[in-house]
Design a protein around this motif. Sequence first.
Motif, mmCIF file in Angstrom:
data_model
loop_
_atom_site.group_PDB
_atom_site.id
_atom_site.type_symbol
_atom_site.label_atom_id
_atom_site.label_comp_id
_atom_site.label_asym_id
_atom_site.label_seq_id
_atom_site.Cartn_x
_atom_site.Cartn_y
_atom_site.Cartn_z
ATOM 1 N N ARG A 94 0.831 -1.204 0.000
ATOM 2 C CA ARG A 94 0.000 0.000 0.000
ATOM 3 C C ARG A 94 0.867 1.256 0.000
ATOM 4 N NH1 ARG A 94 -2.559 -3.769 -0.678
ATOM 5 N NH2 ARG A 94 -2.020 -3.028 -2.755
ATOM 6 N N GLY A 95 2.042 1.172 0.622
ATOM 7 C CA GLY A 95 2.964 2.296 0.592
ATOM 8 C C GLY A 95 3.462 2.579 -0.814
ATOM 9 N N GLN A 96 3.790 1.527 -1.538
ATOM 10 C CA GLN A 96 4.211 1.687 -2.936
ATOM 11 C C GLN A 96 3.093 2.313 -3.764
ATOM 12 O OE1 GLN A 96 5.247 -2.439 -3.704
ATOM 13 N NE2 GLN A 96 7.425 -1.933 -3.807
ATOM 14 N N GLU A 97 1.900 1.818 -3.559
ATOM 15 C CA GLU A 97 0.739 2.326 -4.303
ATOM 16 C C GLU A 97 0.534 3.818 -4.026
ATOM 17 O OE1 GLU A 97 -4.111 1.638 -4.220
ATOM 18 O OE2 GLU A 97 -2.783 0.101 -3.404
ATOM 19 N N LEU A 98 0.601 4.203 -2.769
ATOM 20 C CA LEU A 98 0.402 5.610 -2.425
ATOM 21 C C LEU A 98 1.487 6.482 -3.044
ATOM 22 C CD1 LEU A 98 -1.311 7.634 -0.651
ATOM 23 C CD2 LEU A 98 0.582 7.483 0.972
ATOM 24 N N PHE A 99 2.735 6.035 -2.988
ATOM 25 C CA PHE A 99 3.833 6.829 -3.552
ATOM 26 C C PHE A 99 3.601 7.080 -5.040
ATOM 27 C CE2 PHE A 99 7.873 7.669 -5.493
ATOM 28 C CZ PHE A 99 8.569 8.423 -4.558
ATOM 29 N N ILE A 100 3.258 6.032 -5.777
ATOM 30 C CA ILE A 100 3.060 6.159 -7.228
ATOM 31 C C ILE A 100 1.959 7.174 -7.527
ATOM 32 C CG2 ILE A 100 2.240 4.934 -9.277
ATOM 33 C CD1 ILE A 100 3.641 2.408 -8.084
ATOM 34 N N HIS A 101 0.828 7.054 -6.845
ATOM 35 C CA HIS A 101 -0.309 7.919 -7.154
ATOM 36 C C HIS A 101 -0.080 9.354 -6.664
ATOM 37 C CE1 HIS A 101 -2.369 4.539 -8.700
ATOM 38 N NE2 HIS A 101 -2.721 4.005 -7.535
ATOM 39 N N THR A 102 0.571 9.504 -5.514
ATOM 40 C CA THR A 102 0.811 10.847 -4.998
ATOM 41 C C THR A 102 1.809 11.586 -5.883
ATOM 42 O OG1 THR A 102 0.412 10.018 -2.749
ATOM 43 C CG2 THR A 102 1.416 12.184 -2.938
ATOM 44 N N LEU A 103 2.842 10.887 -6.338
ATOM 45 C CA LEU A 103 3.805 11.508 -7.245
ATOM 46 C C LEU A 103 3.126 11.905 -8.559
ATOM 47 C CD1 LEU A 103 6.764 12.298 -7.715
ATOM 48 C CD2 LEU A 103 7.145 9.993 -8.623
ATOM 49 N N ALA A 104 2.253 11.040 -9.070
ATOM 50 C CA ALA A 104 1.531 11.373 -10.302
ATOM 51 C C ALA A 104 0.649 12.599 -10.104
ATOM 52 C CB ALA A 104 0.686 10.177 -10.744
ATOM 53 N N ALA A 105 0.029 12.699 -8.942
ATOM 54 C CA ALA A 105 -0.811 13.866 -8.656
ATOM 55 C C ALA A 105 0.026 15.132 -8.565
ATOM 56 C CB ALA A 105 -1.585 13.637 -7.367
ATOM 57 N N ALA A 106 1.199 15.035 -7.929
ATOM 58 C CA ALA A 106 2.065 16.209 -7.793
ATOM 59 C C ALA A 106 2.559 16.692 -9.154
ATOM 60 C CB ALA A 106 3.253 15.872 -6.888
ATOM 61 N N LYS A 107 2.728 15.769 -10.095
ATOM 62 C CA LYS A 107 3.190 16.128 -11.440
ATOM 63 C C LYS A 107 2.044 16.578 -12.345
ATOM 64 C CE LYS A 107 7.226 13.032 -11.569
ATOM 65 N NZ LYS A 107 7.832 11.857 -12.231
#
Length: 402
Positions: free
Chosen positions: A132-145
């Motif tokens: 779930r940590g990996q999943e959150l990192f991927i989506h949060t980074l995509a949102a920030a970009k």
Amino acid sequence: ANDIADLEPFGVWREMALAEDHEFIFSLYANARPSGIVIQSVYESLRDELLQALRAAGPVDIVLLALHGAMIAEGYDDCEGDMLQRVRAIVGEQTTIGITLDLHCHLTDNMLSAADIVITYKDYPHTDIRDRGQELFIHTLAAAKGAIKPTMAQFDCQMIGIYPTTGGALRDFIDQRMVPLEQADNGVISISFAHGFPHADIADTGSKMLVVTDNNPALAQELARTLGLEIFAMRKQIGFNSLSLDQAFEKALALTEAPATGPVVIADQADNTGAGAPGDSTYALRWLLDHGVSNAGIAIIYDPEVVRIATMVGVGATLPVRIGGKLGPTSGDPVDVDMEVLCLKSNYQHLWPQQSGKPLQCPAGDIAALRLTANTGACIDVVVSSRRAQCFSPSIFSDLGV
């Protein structure tokens, strides 16, 4: 920062951030066994330390927080919501905030309004923390970009209970409904079933369905309602089929008389420190002693005074002892038995297996394996700890030679 590799999801966040040449700033990590309401000054001091570290870091692009989601303190029914609102006030609207929550959380409006994306664990027991940590990192980074724009909606399932995901209808629902929807090219980013923390007494207690979509609030709301109603329809199928104490032990003893297939395991839901119980209940121990049971083991009873006595007398010593039943009337009465000290370990780390990555280390303090005997003929090996701790795996016995 060198010590966080084994702290998930912080370890995977640092690993993924550095792999993409981002600057990773780590501030505060703290945890405790669930228990009573947190003292106000304790919560505020930890919160303010984290907020001060955020201010000192200067402008940041992303804030990642690993929170439980059901913390209650004096004066605060929603500690995580309070913390997130203050984080948002510091970083402003331009910073992306992502959080993971234990699935035994309270999903509150304050949490969802302050965070850009919220993801809970899917598994109970919690073996997917790193995933779930990996999943959150991927989506949060995509949102920030700017690649995605998370929109969230929750649906109150009007349920309070405990729902294991190791098999049965709920496991099928996760694998065959939630995960395929996340993997389809349909604008769905993440789906979480927050089971809720059933022992809390606040307005937000209960099970909720959370859906995160890409810039589609209507889809998030519709899907959260649809899946939430499906969970509600399954409410009779997904809980524990619990037995009474007498029924459980009588069934276990009957199984031990059958051809040997391995140990018979009983899980005491009531005295689970992971749910906030003291961990020093004596009802199961008393039943075994009164019925003259041998070749049985119990872990983990919280009794720091007994551990201190066992440490003083050393391995091999025998003496009478009074064990358990110290923290309140729900723990039962203390039990008087004769004990032999089998094994002692200092600063013991109990292992919590995970689906991916190394097991998490969970401190149990100083720990002792004791052999207890009674005039009924009972002979039981008991693991006693100086810190409240859950029993996460059979290693709690094998590490101590039981």
